[in-house]
Enzyme design. Sequence first.
Site, PDB file in Angstrom:
ATOM      1  N   LYS A 184      -3.241 -21.497  18.203  1.00 37.30           N
ATOM      2  CA  LYS A 184      -1.976 -21.965  17.634  1.00 37.30           C
ATOM      3  C   LYS A 184      -1.079 -20.769  17.311  1.00 37.30           C
ATOM      4  CE  LYS A 184      -0.556 -22.865  13.527  1.00 37.30           C
ATOM      5  NZ  LYS A 184       0.834 -22.357  13.663  1.00 37.30           N
ATOM      6  N   GLY A 236      -2.847 -13.203   9.576  1.00 35.08           N
ATOM      7  CA  GLY A 236      -1.707 -13.716   8.822  1.00 35.08           C
ATOM      8  C   GLY A 236      -1.807 -13.288   7.370  1.00 35.08           C
ATOM      9  N   SER A 237      -1.299 -14.127   6.483  1.00 36.29           N
ATOM     10  CA  SER A 237      -1.225 -13.752   5.063  1.00 36.29           C
ATOM     11  C   SER A 237      -2.602 -13.801   4.405  1.00 36.29           C
ATOM     12  CB  SER A 237      -0.272 -14.687   4.327  1.00 36.29           C
ATOM     13  OG  SER A 237      -0.756 -16.009   4.363  1.00 36.29           O
ATOM     14  N   THR A 238      -2.786 -12.989   3.387  1.00 35.45           N
ATOM     15  CA  THR A 238      -4.033 -12.968   2.626  1.00 35.45           C
ATOM     16  C   THR A 238      -4.258 -14.331   1.964  1.00 35.45           C
ATOM     17  OG1 THR A 238      -3.828 -10.601   2.295  1.00 35.45           O
ATOM     18  CG2 THR A 238      -5.236 -11.767   0.750  1.00 35.45           C
ATOM     19  N   GLU A 239      -3.155 -14.929   1.517  1.00 36.61           N
ATOM     20  CA  GLU A 239      -3.234 -16.240   0.857  1.00 36.61           C
ATOM     21  C   GLU A 239      -3.859 -17.296   1.788  1.00 36.61           C
ATOM     22  OE1 GLU A 239       0.756 -17.507   0.388  1.00 36.61           O
ATOM     23  OE2 GLU A 239       0.198 -19.453  -0.433  1.00 36.61           O
ATOM     24  N   GLY A 241      -5.516 -16.695   4.549  1.00 41.35           N
ATOM     25  CA  GLY A 241      -6.857 -16.225   4.916  1.00 41.35           C
ATOM     26  C   GLY A 241      -7.901 -16.695   3.917  1.00 41.35           C
ATOM     27  N   GLU A 258      -7.810 -11.078   9.687  1.00 44.07           N
ATOM     28  CA  GLU A 258      -7.017  -9.850   9.688  1.00 44.07           C
ATOM     29  C   GLU A 258      -5.774 -10.150   8.864  1.00 44.07           C
ATOM     30  OE1 GLU A 258      -4.480  -7.498   9.997  1.00 44.07           O
ATOM     31  OE2 GLU A 258      -4.256  -7.692  12.170  1.00 44.07           O
ATOM     32  N   CYS A 292       1.326  -5.429   9.724  1.00 41.86           N
ATOM     33  CA  CYS A 292       0.294  -5.466   8.686  1.00 41.86           C
ATOM     34  C   CYS A 292      -0.180  -4.060   8.327  1.00 41.86           C
ATOM     35  CB  CYS A 292      -0.878  -6.319   9.134  1.00 41.86           C
ATOM     36  SG  CYS A 292      -1.408  -5.943  10.801  1.00 41.86           S
ATOM     37  N   GLU A 389       2.689  -6.546  -0.524  1.00 40.54           N
ATOM     38  CA  GLU A 389       3.171  -6.375   0.848  1.00 40.54           C
ATOM     39  C   GLU A 389       4.577  -6.963   0.950  1.00 40.54           C
ATOM     40  OE1 GLU A 389       1.230  -8.695   4.053  1.00 40.54           O
ATOM     41  OE2 GLU A 389       1.093  -6.786   5.103  1.00 40.54           O
TER      42      GLU A 389
END
Length: 479
Positions: A184, A236-239, A241, A258, A292, A389
């Site tokens: 996706k 993508g974002s840590t959130e 993830g 990642e 990133c 970030e």
Amino acid sequence: MSSAWDYSPAPESTDMVDIRGDYGLFIDGTWSEPASGEYMKTINPATEEVLAAIPVADETDIDRAVAAASKAFKKWSKLPGSERARFIFRIARVIQERSRELAVLETMNGGKPIKESRDLDVPLAAAHFFYHAGWADKLEYAFPARKVEPLGVAAQIIPWNFPLLMLAWKIAPALATGNTVVLKPAETTPLTALTFASICEQVGLPPGVVNIVTGAGATGAMLVRHPDVQKVAFTGSTEVGKEIQRAIAGSGKRLTLELGGKAANIVFDDAPLDQAIEGIVNGIFFNQGHVCCAGSRLLVQEGVFDALIAKLKHRLGTLRLGDPLDKNTDIGAINSRQQLDKIKELVGAGIDEGAELYQADCPLPERGFWFPPTVFTGVSQSHRIAREEIFGPVLSVLTFRTPEEAVEKANNTPFGLSAGVWTEKGSRILWMADRLKAGVVWANTFNRFDPASPFGGYKESGFGREGGRHGLEPYVRLG
Ligand code: NAI
Ligand code: MG
């Protein structure tokens, strides 16, 4: 600045791209409408012009895509590695052949300068497929004396900052190791992934080996939760993830994440300053800072602070911001209004917390999403702009006196994806690299990528490696 130094417009032609009015989902080797009948618009962030309508995949479509990938896995995983290599090699060749089309599409849909999509994104994507074509029939050498088996269906979710390149990082190792894929792309940048689907058709890839489904976060959430998925790969974002990690905990699915970064780019007082300036500029302004591993925290040894900042401010004034399709553009458009709002919020926080703002004096186009190259000095470690970030063209500058202090400040972050060290002393480079908690440490350079070199993070930057022999491991079961 004197008009003697202005450049004439040099726009890349868009003649070779053929953007359809609407796209389908690419499932089991054919194009189909989404079950819901729902579409979303994708735009050019430099002009806000609508480029195409993109299907929003729901549960029914995800079921079909995973079923197609499961079915295809039975044959694909049994093909001799040399046969899989031929398909992957052909994909790499076609990416090269269609490189101008892909670069222009990437720039139109994502806002990045054409010189970057043309010279970095697309060639690196091709290189990634070439590299993995080489592994497909040599897995027994990658893992000597082990039995190597593929996992099954890989659900792969990618972001909008390097759409085609992240697709390559995900799909190439999955196919090389005998897995099949449902991928996706991000909601703002689906066009190169959909064009990649047409490349899969062009090279005769067996139906179902690669499936491309589009949609936003909800579609991604359904995909990673699907019970017949054996492997999840996310960038993508840590959130998000963390959310994915929670969602699939206990399911037995393999996971690589990642996520974000807040890399320190560390300049010692013996560094060649002019080269360091180029590395600093590349580190934070490459791809508008939507990177990133961006060098978003500049740590400067006190003795060279004044000289370095003067040079940096001068260099900022020479960066050209504007039409991403122009071959002379250095800074393109911000990928989305949402990302622009996030950048503005964090820059506002930097000002409120007392850091000193410097922005190049450059006019911004009226339409589209733009942010000027920005440098904050007087930043302390507790400021949000030193911790969070920003993912935009915004550099936070801190100072240090000793190498120990540089290490302490560099590692004082929840992230750990990359770092840069600028110094004349080889021994100091090794000393620093030993102590920096970052997946990649660049020495006297920044943002260098090679498919043979593993990439990935520590701590909240995620886990697992992509690229190199290490990058094959998350896609295999070793007996
Ligand atoms: P995001 O993490 O929401 O989006 C990345 C991908 O994940 C997209 O394809 C999205 O559709 C998908 N997604 C979103 N929610 C999901 C869910 N619950 N389950 C499965 N897939 C889901 O990132 P976003 O909102 O676009 O950007 C926010 C921030 O994240 C950026 O400002 C930046 O700081 C960071 N980011 C980091 C990236 C990196 O390369 N590590 C790439 C993109 C964003
Ligand atoms: Mg999000």
